[in-house]
Design a protein around this motif. Structure first.
Motif, PDB file in Angstrom:
ATOM      1  N   ASN A  81       7.681 -35.315  17.625  1.00 34.00           N
ATOM      2  CA  ASN A  81       6.274 -35.499  17.283  1.00 34.00           C
ATOM      3  C   ASN A  81       5.615 -36.597  18.112  1.00 34.00           C
ATOM      4  O   ASN A  81       4.392 -36.632  18.240  1.00 34.00           O
ATOM      5  CB  ASN A  81       6.128 -35.828  15.788  1.00 34.00           C
ATOM      6  N   ASN A  82       6.429 -37.487  18.668  1.00 37.80           N
ATOM      7  CA  ASN A  82       5.894 -38.579  19.472  1.00 37.80           C
ATOM      8  C   ASN A  82       5.482 -38.042  20.844  1.00 37.80           C
ATOM      9  O   ASN A  82       6.272 -37.405  21.543  1.00 37.80           O
ATOM     10  CB  ASN A  82       6.959 -39.672  19.627  1.00 37.80           C
ATOM     11  N   GLU A  83       4.230 -38.305  21.222  1.00 38.25           N
ATOM     12  CA  GLU A  83       3.703 -37.745  22.457  1.00 38.25           C
ATOM     13  C   GLU A  83       4.410 -38.304  23.693  1.00 38.25           C
ATOM     14  O   GLU A  83       4.618 -37.595  24.676  1.00 38.25           O
ATOM     15  CB  GLU A  83       2.197 -38.019  22.556  1.00 38.25           C
ATOM     16  N   THR A  84       4.779 -39.570  23.644  1.00 32.68           N
ATOM     17  CA  THR A  84       5.438 -40.172  24.810  1.00 32.68           C
ATOM     18  C   THR A  84       6.784 -39.524  25.072  1.00 32.68           C
ATOM     19  O   THR A  84       7.122 -39.165  26.207  1.00 32.68           O
ATOM     20  CB  THR A  84       5.614 -41.684  24.598  1.00 32.68           C
ATOM     21  N   ARG A  85       7.562 -39.366  23.988  1.00 32.89           N
ATOM     22  CA  ARG A  85       8.872 -38.744  24.169  1.00 32.89           C
ATOM     23  C   ARG A  85       8.740 -37.253  24.492  1.00 32.89           C
ATOM     24  O   ARG A  85       9.540 -36.700  25.249  1.00 32.89           O
ATOM     25  CB  ARG A  85       9.722 -38.962  22.918  1.00 32.89           C
ATOM     26  N   ARG A  86       7.726 -36.602  23.905  1.00 38.48           N
ATOM     27  CA  ARG A  86       7.493 -35.189  24.251  1.00 38.48           C
ATOM     28  C   ARG A  86       7.191 -35.039  25.744  1.00 38.48           C
ATOM     29  O   ARG A  86       7.655 -34.109  26.406  1.00 38.48           O
ATOM     30  CB  ARG A  86       6.325 -34.631  23.417  1.00 38.48           C
ATOM     31  N   TYR A  87       6.406 -35.973  26.268  1.00 36.94           N
ATOM     32  CA  TYR A  87       6.068 -35.908  27.697  1.00 36.94           C
ATOM     33  C   TYR A  87       7.306 -36.136  28.570  1.00 36.94           C
ATOM     34  O   TYR A  87       7.455 -35.513  29.626  1.00 36.94           O
ATOM     35  CB  TYR A  87       4.996 -36.942  28.025  1.00 36.94           C
ATOM     36  N   SER A  88       8.206 -37.025  28.135  1.00 42.94           N
ATOM     37  CA  SER A  88       9.428 -37.268  28.915  1.00 42.94           C
ATOM     38  C   SER A  88      10.302 -36.013  28.949  1.00 42.94           C
ATOM     39  O   SER A  88      10.879 -35.674  29.986  1.00 42.94           O
ATOM     40  CB  SER A  88      10.201 -38.447  28.326  1.00 42.94           C
ATOM     41  N   TYR A  89      10.389 -35.308  27.802  1.00 37.14           N
ATOM     42  CA  TYR A  89      11.148 -34.052  27.788  1.00 37.14           C
ATOM     43  C   TYR A  89      10.483 -33.009  28.695  1.00 37.14           C
ATOM     44  O   TYR A  89      11.158 -32.281  29.430  1.00 37.14           O
ATOM     45  CB  TYR A  89      11.254 -33.511  26.357  1.00 37.14           C
ATOM     46  N   LEU A  90       9.163 -32.940  28.623  1.00 36.95           N
ATOM     47  CA  LEU A  90       8.435 -31.976  29.451  1.00 36.95           C
ATOM     48  C   LEU A  90       8.605 -32.293  30.935  1.00 36.95           C
ATOM     49  O   LEU A  90       8.772 -31.385  31.769  1.00 36.95           O
ATOM     50  CB  LEU A  90       6.954 -31.988  29.068  1.00 36.95           C
ATOM     51  N   LYS A  91       8.581 -33.564  31.263  1.00 42.97           N
ATOM     52  CA  LYS A  91       8.759 -33.970  32.660  1.00 42.97           C
ATOM     53  C   LYS A  91      10.139 -33.569  33.172  1.00 42.97           C
ATOM     54  O   LYS A  91      10.290 -33.083  34.298  1.00 42.97           O
ATOM     55  CB  LYS A  91       8.557 -35.478  32.775  1.00 42.97           C
ATOM     56  N   PHE A  92      11.159 -33.754  32.336  1.00 38.53           N
ATOM     57  CA  PHE A  92      12.516 -33.361  32.722  1.00 38.53           C
ATOM     58  C   PHE A  92      12.605 -31.841  32.917  1.00 38.53           C
ATOM     59  O   PHE A  92      13.254 -31.353  33.846  1.00 38.53           O
ATOM     60  CB  PHE A  92      13.513 -33.820  31.660  1.00 38.53           C
ATOM     61  N   ILE A  93      11.945 -31.082  32.046  1.00 39.92           N
ATOM     62  CA  ILE A  93      11.977 -29.615  32.150  1.00 39.92           C
ATOM     63  C   ILE A  93      11.328 -29.157  33.457  1.00 39.92           C
ATOM     64  O   ILE A  93      11.850 -28.286  34.164  1.00 39.92           O
ATOM     65  CB  ILE A  93      11.279 -28.990  30.924  1.00 39.92           C
ATOM     66  N   LYS A  94      10.176 -29.742  33.798  1.00 36.38           N
ATOM     67  CA  LYS A  94       9.504 -29.360  35.050  1.00 36.38           C
ATOM     68  C   LYS A  94      10.364 -29.707  36.261  1.00 36.38           C
ATOM     69  O   LYS A  94      10.472 -28.911  37.208  1.00 36.38           O
ATOM     70  CB  LYS A  94       8.144 -30.068  35.134  1.00 36.38           C
ATOM     71  N   LYS A  95      10.969 -30.879  36.228  1.00 34.01           N
ATOM     72  CA  LYS A  95      11.827 -31.274  37.350  1.00 34.01           C
ATOM     73  C   LYS A  95      13.015 -30.325  37.493  1.00 34.01           C
ATOM     74  O   LYS A  95      13.386 -29.930  38.607  1.00 34.01           O
ATOM     75  CB  LYS A  95      12.312 -32.710  37.134  1.00 34.01           C
ATOM     76  N   THR A  96      13.591 -29.915  36.365  1.00 32.46           N
ATOM     77  CA  THR A  96      14.760 -29.036  36.415  1.00 32.46           C
ATOM     78  C   THR A  96      14.386 -27.638  36.895  1.00 32.46           C
ATOM     79  O   THR A  96      15.131 -27.006  37.642  1.00 32.46           O
ATOM     80  CB  THR A  96      15.416 -28.962  35.027  1.00 32.46           C
TER      81      THR A  96
END
Length: 398
Positions: free
Chosen positions: A108-123
């Motif tokens: 639910n935390n936007e900062t951590r959600r963005y970190s997961y999303l960033k990792f997904i895009k990089k992968t």
């Protein structure tokens, strides 16, 4: 193991030792790089090589140096010259994407959600690049194996293994597309990110290109395997014939004489060119030939005809006999006349009649020549005189 303190130290070290590292990388497959050769590239400073060894950039093995596997893999991947195909990395990335998608949906935390999303895009970006590079490596390895592998059994086995890797890449591509189009629709509906959409579009384009290449690779492998099979059968028959020939049973157990008797191949004989020139009588009597000649002439009428340039007439002045006379000075004759006098040599030469105009400088030169050439016949006094700024010794006959 000592490591670099920061990225600046790493980059500066690679820059300082770029000559040595580049040379070792270019010869990584050809030879064992000797320590004596490496020391010349670092200005005979052993401390620089010891520093690279301590930082695990290079390794020393029995007087030879080689790049560490970690740096070697890094250089080969960056320069796209790695021949090893590691498909487990793609499968691992797919698993990491699935895990981080789950984390993203539960967070639910936007900062951590963005970190997961960033990792997904990089992968996703890495999957596209690695898959495309793997396909290129498979094609290159297939070509090298077929052209350079001398052992037919190993050649066939290597091609079959490469075909298995091709199948694995194809399955990973299908698995990746299923992940995007079917398995994780909820994530892509929630993750309203423009960059993610661009990454997915680029990756799909790369995977589609890989799929087309894999089809061509499959055809190529099938063709190569068929060629190997055909060549293997031919060599097997050839070995059997040689075995029978060595045991002097080839004529009794085969029909080779009858087969050769039916062959009348002349591929090794010289080809005799036959002249195709038409006779003048045939050209004169056949109207069709004349029409063909005129038609060919019309097609070539635009060709530029070069007229040879004729040289101009030679002028009569060049053909006349011109005689040029030149009076030469005979030093021996001058010496003989001087020996018959009692005057000094310098005055004698200044007043001598040479039958042509001789200036003062040339007369001084003649004085020096006679003095040096006939020194034994002359007496050089210690007295000197000066004429026109030239100081000379008094020279008399002996």
């Amino acid at each position: 193991m000592n490591t670099f303190n920061d990225i600046k130290e790493l980059v500066s070290t690679l820059k300082r030792e770029e000559k040595l590292i580049a040379e070792m990388f270019s010869k990584r497959k050809a030879i064992d790089y000797k320590y004596s050769d490496a020391i010349e590239l670092v200005d005979n400073d052993e401390n620089r090589i010891d520093f690279l060894i301590k930082r695990s950039v290079i390794r020393e093995n029995g007087g030879c140096l080689e790049l560490d596997d970690q740096f070697l893999d890094f250089f080969e991947q960056i320069l796209d010259v790695n021949e090893e195909i590691n498909l487990s990395y793609i499968d691992e990335n797919i698993k990491n994407i699935k895990e981080n998608i789950g984390y993203f949906l539960n967070e639910n935390n936007e900062t951590r959600r963005y970190s997961y999303l960033k990792f997904i895009k990089k992968t996703f970006r890495k999957i596209g690049i690695i898959t495309l590079r793997s396909v290129v490596d498979i094609r290159r390895n297939i070509e090298n194996t077929f052209k350079n592998e001398a052992n037919y059994k190993n050649k066939q086995l290597k091609l079959e293994n490469l075909d298995q890797k091709r199948n694995l890449v194809e399955k990973l591509i299908i698995q990746t597309l299923l992940l995007i189009d079917q398995e994780e629709l909820t994530f892509f509906n929630r993750a309203l990110d423009e960059e993610l959409k661009r990454v997915i579009v680029d990756m799909k384009f790369q995977l589609r290109e890989c799929s087309h290449n894999l089809i061509e690779i499959e055809k190529q492998i099938i063709d190569y395997l068929n060629q190997i099979k055909h060549q293997g059968k031919f060599i097997e028959k050839l070995r059997k014939l040689k075995y029978l020939k060595d045991h002097f049973t080839i004529e009794a157990e085969t029909d080779i004489k009858q087969m050769i008797a039916h062959k009348n191949q002349v591929i090794f004989e010289k080809r005799i060119p036959e002249p195709l020139n038409l006779s003048l009588e045939f050209i004169r009597e056949n109207e069709k030939v004349f029409e063909v000649i005129k038609r060919i002439a019309r097609t070539h009428k635009d060709r530029t005809q070069f007229q040879p340039e004729i040289a101009s007439q030679i002028s009569s002045e060049y053909l006349e006999n011109n005689i040029e006379e030149e009076v030469m000075i005979n030093l021996e004759e001058v010496r003989n006349q001087f020996l018959a006098t009692s005057d000094n040599l310098f005055n004698f030469i200044m007043n001598y009649d040479f039958l042509k105009q001789v200036d003062f400088d040339e007369r001084v030169t003649i004085f020096c020549q006679i003095t040096s050439q006939y020194e034994r016949e002359l007496r050089v006094e210690e007295d000197f005189q000066i004429t026109n700024g030239v100081e000379f010794a008094l020279v008399y006959p002996k």
